[in-house]
Design a protein around this motif. Sequence first.
Motif, PDB file in Angstrom:
ATOM      1  N   ILE A 154      -3.461   9.032  -5.347  1.00 33.06           N
ATOM      2  CA  ILE A 154      -2.422   8.006  -5.508  1.00 33.06           C
ATOM      3  C   ILE A 154      -0.977   8.622  -6.148  1.00 33.06           C
ATOM      4  CG2 ILE A 154      -1.931   6.203  -7.210  1.00 33.06           C
ATOM      5  CD1 ILE A 154      -4.923   5.447  -7.260  1.00 33.06           C
ATOM      6  N   ASP A 155      -1.141   9.703  -6.875  1.00 38.46           N
ATOM      7  CA  ASP A 155      -0.010  10.470  -7.283  1.00 38.46           C
ATOM      8  C   ASP A 155       1.070  11.213  -6.335  1.00 38.46           C
ATOM      9  OD1 ASP A 155      -0.404   9.691  -9.843  1.00 38.46           O
ATOM     10  OD2 ASP A 155      -1.515  11.462 -10.553  1.00 38.46           O
ATOM     11  N   ARG A 156      -0.027  11.327  -5.251  1.00 39.39           N
ATOM     12  CA  ARG A 156       0.748  12.229  -3.974  1.00 39.39           C
ATOM     13  C   ARG A 156       1.433  11.022  -3.104  1.00 39.39           C
ATOM     14  NH1 ARG A 156      -1.369  12.792   0.974  1.00 39.39           N
ATOM     15  NH2 ARG A 156      -3.747  12.504   0.218  1.00 39.39           N
ATOM     16  N   LEU A 157       0.691   9.859  -2.855  1.00 37.00           N
ATOM     17  CA  LEU A 157       1.271   8.768  -2.160  1.00 37.00           C
ATOM     18  C   LEU A 157       2.427   8.243  -2.787  1.00 37.00           C
ATOM     19  CD1 LEU A 157      -1.972   6.818  -1.004  1.00 37.00           C
ATOM     20  CD2 LEU A 157      -0.375   8.065   0.353  1.00 37.00           C
ATOM     21  N   LEU A 158       2.533   8.087  -4.037  1.00 35.37           N
ATOM     22  CA  LEU A 158       3.773   7.663  -4.991  1.00 35.37           C
ATOM     23  C   LEU A 158       4.701   8.688  -4.709  1.00 35.37           C
ATOM     24  CD1 LEU A 158       2.184   6.080  -7.969  1.00 35.37           C
ATOM     25  CD2 LEU A 158       2.966   5.132  -6.092  1.00 35.37           C
ATOM     26  N   ASP A 159       4.581   9.885  -4.919  1.00 30.76           N
ATOM     27  CA  ASP A 159       5.621  10.918  -4.724  1.00 30.76           C
ATOM     28  C   ASP A 159       6.236  10.841  -3.219  1.00 30.76           C
ATOM     29  OD1 ASP A 159       5.220  12.083  -7.243  1.00 30.76           O
ATOM     30  OD2 ASP A 159       4.125  13.510  -6.693  1.00 30.76           O
ATOM     31  N   GLU A 160       5.479  10.530  -2.340  1.00 25.59           N
ATOM     32  CA  GLU A 160       6.001  10.415  -0.846  1.00 25.59           C
ATOM     33  C   GLU A 160       6.942   9.407  -0.829  1.00 25.59           C
ATOM     34  OE1 GLU A 160       2.671  10.577   1.992  1.00 25.59           O
ATOM     35  OE2 GLU A 160       2.014  12.610   1.394  1.00 25.59           O
ATOM     36  N   VAL A 161       6.187   8.061  -1.390  1.00 27.57           N
ATOM     37  CA  VAL A 161       7.134   7.062  -1.496  1.00 27.57           C
ATOM     38  C   VAL A 161       8.394   7.306  -2.177  1.00 27.57           C
ATOM     39  CG1 VAL A 161       7.051   4.620  -2.109  1.00 27.57           C
ATOM     40  CG2 VAL A 161       5.206   5.416  -0.998  1.00 27.57           C
TER      41      VAL A 161
END
Length: 166
Positions: A154-161
């Motif tokens: 989730i943290d990684r996806l948020l960073d990508e977004v």
Amino acid sequence: MSLLTPDSGLLFWMIVSFGIVFVILSKYGFPVIVKAIEQRKAYIDNSLETARQANERLAHIQAEGEKMLAEAKEKQNAVLKEAFAEKERIIEEARKKAVSEAHLQIEEATRRIREEKEKAIREVRSEIADLSIAIAEKVMKEKIGRDKEQQQMIDRLLDEVSFSKS
């Protein structure tokens, strides 16, 4: 004695009286008459000379008038030609200016359209990103538990977004 053949005495007195009248006339009358005739002749000659000079001056003035008229026509034609050329130049300048202004307006409109398009794309991307995050959050809440691995994803996806928004 007849009328056609005069008497010798009468003839003598006629000749004497004619001689006296002739002498008086030649001394006093003829010079005055001759002088008057000469004055009249001089006056007529002078009048003829004046008339001839007037005719010459009139012819000269007419020639000058025609010359001046021809020069005036030439100047008029030159001025009209120059005015026509000036009119054409002004029209050409106005046409070029209008074309230039039209190009500037087209370029300005194109620039504005491009800016508006880029702004709209940014807004759409932002909305899509927000919607994607919201959907992802809902999906993730339902499917993902509290595991540490899932939290990292989730943290990684948020960073990508976050990177895609920038």
